[in-house]
Design a protein around this motif. Structure first.
Motif, PDB file in Angstrom:
ATOM      1  N   TYR B  82       0.838  -1.209   0.000  1.00  0.00           N
ATOM      2  CA  TYR B  82       0.000   0.000   0.000  1.00  0.00           C
ATOM      3  C   TYR B  82       0.874   1.260   0.000  1.00  0.00           C
ATOM      4  N   ARG B  85       2.564   1.563  -3.290  1.00  0.00           N
ATOM      5  CA  ARG B  85       1.654   1.968  -4.366  1.00  0.00           C
ATOM      6  C   ARG B  85       1.586   3.482  -4.494  1.00  0.00           C
ATOM      7  N   ARG B  86       1.527   4.185  -3.359  1.00  0.00           N
ATOM      8  CA  ARG B  86       1.487   5.644  -3.417  1.00  0.00           C
ATOM      9  C   ARG B  86       2.769   6.202  -4.025  1.00  0.00           C
ATOM     10  N   PHE B  88       4.888   4.661  -6.010  1.00  0.00           N
ATOM     11  CA  PHE B  88       4.965   4.337  -7.432  1.00  0.00           C
ATOM     12  C   PHE B  88       4.031   5.223  -8.241  1.00  0.00           C
TER      13      PHE B  88
END
Lengths: 277, 142
Positions: B82, B85-86, B88
């Motif tokens: 999680y 993900r931010r 990336f």
């Protein structure tokens, strides 16, 4: 009473009552149109304090340097106060040890022109303060357009790489940034060396991408780095873009709300992931 | 001559130890065929992949980068992917902004049981990068 007179009066009172050990503000320099940062510790020196459109430094940066002296009063505009919020969120300073003298700001003027960062400013007034000195300021922010929308990715890459090719890697942008406080910056790390240290175009662009990335969710777009750059590189292009990405993807604005955390330190299970296969 | 001058991309793949690396392993032990263009680097978690790794791979001659981790909710460390993900997302948008070709850097979720998915992913990524041609933008001239 005007803003500066009020500021001097309050600074004097705070110092005389020993509520603070010093007042962080601006004073005139020997060159017109350029101000210096002042740390006033004696009540008789408060008349040196000024506040005008030449005051371009972000005082949150200097707050980090004097925070160990005790409780400090600091003059803060919108951008400075947002930087202070980021430093509070990241536990670099304590709220009880800072007394924020909020001022409304009409924008910094550099060589007769309003600074690029200030033209699109949406926060001329501080988001947190202990007291306001003078009136709040209101003006309509301009929209600053980047030409990359009109160019193909290849053409834009050429424009951008020609721009960062001029970078001499002096790191003035890092030095003036209140949120670049890492004891060992990635550009100084040598084991492993994360980015090449010469001003090679490839290394330069990696440096600028990584600087922008480290600023994601933290950069308050004060424009201090932009004004500090001796080569006149338009660093606001990267800063604006990163702020836009964070705003559009995560709905966050750096330093706008003291009870929120910077965008990249938190997550939501349903964050957008259309770019992941 | 024609055969040897054909461009074969070099792709660096960062695979998380718990899902994607196991997925690649499954593809291997199941004897699935996929292009040999990927060089796999095993990392503890997709959150271990510093954007520097991706940029440095491209600087040092990789034509493409693949980053893969567990599906959201399946992270061995519960929230690693999680957070990643931010990070990336911002890197992806920033590279797009700079004008790097979309498809040079690919992010994917592959679980330990998705051997066929991994093989298919590598086929697609290799095809994409082959079509983009050699990496000329970020590469550092030696």
């Amino acid at each position: 009473m005007d803003k500066v007179a009020r500021l001097r009066e309050r600074a004097k009172e705070l110092l005389e009552k020993q509520e603070v050990v010093g007042v962080l503000g601006y004073r005139a320099s020997s060159r017109p149109g350029i101000s210096q940062v002042a740390f006033i510790t004696r009540p008789e020196e408060v008349d040196r304090l000024i506040f005008d459109s030449a005051c371009s430094q972000n005082l949150a940066n200097y707050l980090l340097k004097v925070k160990d002296k005790g409780k400090v009063a600091v003059v803060a505009r919108g951008c400075d106060s947002r930087s202070i919020v980021v430093l509070l969120q990241e536990k670099q300073i304590e709220r009880e040890k800072v007394y924020i003298l909020g001022v409304g700001c009409e924008g910094v003027v550099v060589q007769g022109e309003k600074s690029v960062a200030c033209r699109s400013c949406r926060y001329p007034n501080p988001v947190i303060y202990d007291e306001m000195v003078g009136e709040e300021v209101h003006f309509e922010p301009e929209t600053v357009e980047d030409e990359f929308d009109r160019l193909t990715p290849d053409e834009w890459w050429e424009v951008l790489s020609a721009e960062v090719a001029r970078c001499i890697r002096c790191y003035a942008c890092r030095q003036v940034c209140p949120n670049c406080y890492c004891p060992v910056c990635f550009v100084d790390a040598s084991m492993p060396a994360l980015v090449g240290k010469t001003h090679n175009v490839s290394d330069n662009i990696v440096f600028h991408i990584m600087r922008a990335l480290h600023m994601a969710g933290r950069c308050v777009e004060c424009g201090a780095c932009h004004r500090a750059c001796p080569m006149g590189i338009d660093l606001m292009r990267f800063n604006r873009q990163v702020a836009k990405i964070v705003r559009e993807r995560f709905g966050l604005v750096a330093g706008a709300k003291p009870d929120e955390m910077p965008a990249l330190t938190i997550f939501k299970p349903d964050d957008p992931q259309e770019f992941i296969r | 001559m024609a055969e040897s001058s054909k461009f074969e991309p070099k792709i660096v793949a960062f695979l998380c130890n718990w899902c994607s690396y196991a997925g690649a392993d499954l593809a291997g032990i199941s004897r699935m065929q996929y292009p040999p263009n990927v060089r796999v680097l095993r990392v503890p978690c997709s959150a271990r992949v510093d954007p520097f790794f991706i940029l440095q791979a491209l600087q040092q001659g990789a034509d493409g980068v693949l980053v893969s981790g567990c599906h959201p909710g399946d992270c061995h460390y519960l929230t690693g992917n999680y957070v990643a993900r931010r990070r990336f997302a911002v890197l992806h948008d920033l590279l797009q902004f700079c004008g790097l070709e979309p498809g040079r850097v690919t992010f994917a979720w592959v679980s330990a049981s998705e051997g066929e998915r991994f093989a298919q992913l590598v086929r697609e990524v290799t095809d994409n990068v082959r079509q983009l041609g050699p990496n000329r933008k970020l590469i550092k001239e030696q």
